[in-house]
Each structure stands twice: as structure tokens, then as C-alpha cells.
Design an enzyme around this catalytic site. Structure first.
Site, PDB file in Angstrom:
ATOM      1  CG  HIS A 100      -0.516   0.322   2.482  1.00  0.00           C
ATOM      2  ND1 HIS A 100      -0.053  -0.612   3.369  1.00  0.00           N
ATOM      3  CD2 HIS A 100      -0.391   1.516   3.098  1.00  0.00           C
ATOM      4  CE1 HIS A 100       0.336   0.004   4.478  1.00  0.00           C
ATOM      5  NE2 HIS A 100       0.130   1.292   4.330  1.00  0.00           N
ATOM      6  CD  GLU A 125      21.555  12.223   5.104  1.00  0.00           C
ATOM      7  OE1 GLU A 125      22.745  12.376   4.754  1.00  0.00           O
ATOM      8  OE2 GLU A 125      20.993  12.936   5.948  1.00  0.00           O
ATOM      9  N   GLY A 180       2.485   6.878   8.567  1.00  0.00           N
ATOM     10  CA  GLY A 180       3.846   7.287   8.232  1.00  0.00           C
ATOM     11  C   GLY A 180       4.866   6.200   8.559  1.00  0.00           C
ATOM     12  N   GLY A 213       5.004   0.091   6.066  1.00  0.00           N
ATOM     13  CA  GLY A 213       6.075  -0.529   5.300  1.00  0.00           C
ATOM     14  C   GLY A 213       7.330  -0.775   6.120  1.00  0.00           C
TER      15      GLY A 213
END
Ligand SMILES: *[C@@H]1O[C@H](CO)[C@@H](O)[C@H](O)[C@H]1NC(C)=O
Ligand SMILES: *[C@@H]1O[C@H](CO)[C@@H](O)[C@H](O)[C@H]1NC(C)=O
Ligand SMILES: *[C@@H]1O[C@H](CO)[C@@H](O)[C@H](O)[C@H]1NC(C)=O
Length: 270
Positions: free
Chosen positions: A66, A90, A207, A210
Site C-alpha cells: 500500500h 544518506e 507514516g 512498510g
């Protein structure tokens, strides 16, 4: 049923609703920087975090189906800790291919699992590592304490604010209890596991979708859905990763099926 996908269309939501939409790990704490090295942030093209995921191979991320907002809209960020602040750890990669589980059903949330192949591999280093996965059909006993992690997202003004990763420890709730008429009354499939505190107040929330639920150092669950956040009657519902271990390995390690898929020779969504 409330999907835990962070709403991307925040601009359409009045500011007084933002506290509700903005939810993040409930009742948790901030882990030390880059201690959860396999968690990734999925961000929209304007840099807004909307879902979590786990790096399972240097070129593949595991997340919830989703969280699919369309390949062109998505950026994967590994090695992140505080969103919206450049920390020098990052690494960014765009998706090359989205591999949605063929049994994913958006109305029941069954098989809520997605593998994202990255266009450029992520370099493994002091800040980034691969997530260990459970064996096919490995089970978890009720009461086993696991840990779920994720980011909140956006400030009230709608701009990005530095937000650090949060984590919370939660016990596994038995499927029979979670599927009972006192709780999700029949909506729990064998491809789901439940986790939540019996007194409430600790949960994953919008938020966090997943993102990883880790038990014994392995990603057993993906934040999938729930009913509110931190309500003791309704634990968080997670995709049972152990039910999909074979599918994950076949998808990542079978070059033939990858060729067929990237050539579009069969549908990925039926
Ligand atoms: C999703 O599940 C519902 C309820 O079981 C079913 O009616 C529907 O056909 C399913 N949809 C797909 C696309 O499989
Ligand atoms: C179970 O699923 C049905 C059909 O989607 C829904 O109407 C109902 O509210 C759900 N119940 C719970 C407790 O999630
Ligand atoms: C949950 O309950 C429904 C309805 O009784 C049942 O069909 C389903 O198999 C149950 N899920 C599991 C995992 O046992």
C-alpha cells in the site's frame, strides 16, 4: 480499516487535522543514530517521507504494497536518521522496478508486500546494512517482544522539519485474539501478524507503513494497517514476512523472472 500510509496530499488537509495525520511511532523512544542500519525512508518527489522500508539486498527494498504511490514518485533514502537534515550518511536511489505481490488485495490488505528494485545499488557501510529475514513460515509465539521503528513526517507549516527515527517495543498478539470479535473480527489472514501492548499506548501509526517489525534481529513484520493507533483492543497489524520469504528470494535471485517482468511480459498486479 485505516491504512497506515502517510497521506501524501497533506496540502489538502486543514492544519488542525495535521496532528492526527502526522502520527508517528506511539509511546516509543529515539534510538541512537544509525543503530537501525537497514531501515529506509521512502520519500515522494518533493522529499516528503511517506513510508518506511527495509534494505534486504544492496539493490532491493522490502516495504508494504500500500506504499506504492507510483514508481516515478518514489525515492529511497538509506542511512538516514533525522529527516530533512543532511547528515552525510544518506544514500539516495530511485526505483527501477516495483514488484507488487500478485495476491495483494487493497480491500482486505492481504499480502501487503512490495519489493522495490533500485536503479543504483546502495553501498553497505557503517551506517547501512542489510536486514536479516526469517525463514519461510517461521512462527512467533504470542508475547514475544519485538521492536517497530519509523519516522514521523511534516511540520504543521507543511515544510520539512528535522525528525528523528523512533522505535517502540511491543509483544506479539496471538492471531486468535487479534482475529476475535473483540478485535478485528475475522479480518486477519494467515499473511498477517499482530503486535501491540495489552494496555495500549504503544504502536506504529501513520507514516510508519512498510517499516520493519523486528523480532530476534529479523524483520518478521511490515507495518500494514490498524484501527487508530495505540488502542489496546486493536493491536497493529503487520504483513507476516515469513509467509513471503520464498517469494522474496525468488524475486531477488531469479534473473529470468526479473527479465520477464521488466520486459512487461506478464502483469505484476493481477
Ligand atoms: C479482494 O478480497 C475481496 C474479499 O475477499 C474479494 O471479494 C475481492 O475479489 C478481492 N480482490 C482481488 C483483486 O483479489
Ligand atoms: C472487517 O472488515 C470489514 C470489511 O472490510 C469491515 O467492514 C469491518 O469494519 C472490519 N472490522 C474490523 C474490526 O476491522
Ligand atoms: C479469521 O477469522 C475469519 C472468520 O472467522 C477466518 O475466515 C480466517 O481464516 C481467520 N484467520 C486466521 C488467520 O485464522
Amino acid at each position: 480499516m485505516v491504512m497506515l500510509l502517510f497521506l501524501v496530499l497533506l496540502k489538502l488537509i486543514p492544519a488542525n487535522c495535521l496532528d492526527f495525520v502526522q502520527g508517528r511511532i506511539v509511546g516509543g523512544y529515539t534510538p541512537s543514530p544509525n543503530s537501525i542500519k537497514y531501515i529506509v525512508s521512502l520519500q515522494s518527489s518533493n522529499g516528503q517521507h511517506f513510508c518506511g522500508g527495509s534494505l534486504v539486498h544492496k539493490s532491493w527494498v522490502l516495504t508494504a504494497a500500500h506504499c506504492n504511490i507510483g514508481m516515478d514518485q518514489m525515492m529511497v533514502v538509506a542511512g538516514d536518521y533525522t529527516l530533512g537534515a543532511y547528515e552525510g550518511t544518506e544514500q539516495y536511489s530511485k526505483p527501477l522496478l516495483l514488484n507488487l505481490h500478485p495476491q495483494y488485495n487493497r480491500s482486505t490488505n492481504n499480502a501487503d508486500i512490495l519489493l522495490i528494485q533500485l536503479s543504483a545499488p546502495i553501498e553497505l557501510n557503517r551506517y547501512v546494512s542489510l536486514a536479516p529475514l526469517p525463514k519461510q513460515n517461521a512462527g512467533l509465539l504470542a508475547g514475544r517482544v519485538c521492536q517497530v521503528s519509523g519516522w514521523g513526517s511534516i511540520s504543521h507549516s507543511g515544510g520539512l522539519t528535522p525528525l528523528t527515527l523512533r522505535t517502540v517495543k511491543l509483544p506479539i498478539v496471538s492471531t486468535s485474539k487479534c482475529n476475535s470479535s473483540n478485535s478485528f473480527s475475522g479480518n486477519i489472514t494467515t499473511n498477517m501478524i499482530c503486535a501491540g501492548s495489552s494496555t495500549g499506548g504503544k504502536d506504529a501509526c501513520k507514516g510508519d507503513s512498510g517499516g520493519p517489525l523486528v523480532c530476534d534481529g529479523r524483520v518478521y513484520g511490515l507495518v500494514s494497517w490498524g484501527n487508530g493507533c495505540g488502542d489496546s483492543r486493536f493491536p497493529g497489524v503487520y504483513t507476516a514476512v515469513s509467509r513471503f520469504r520464498r517469494w522474496i528470494d525468488q524475486t531477488i535471485y531469479n534473473p529470468y523472472s526479473q527479465c520477464l517482468k521488466s520486459a512487461g511480459l506478464f502483469s505484476r498486479e493481477d
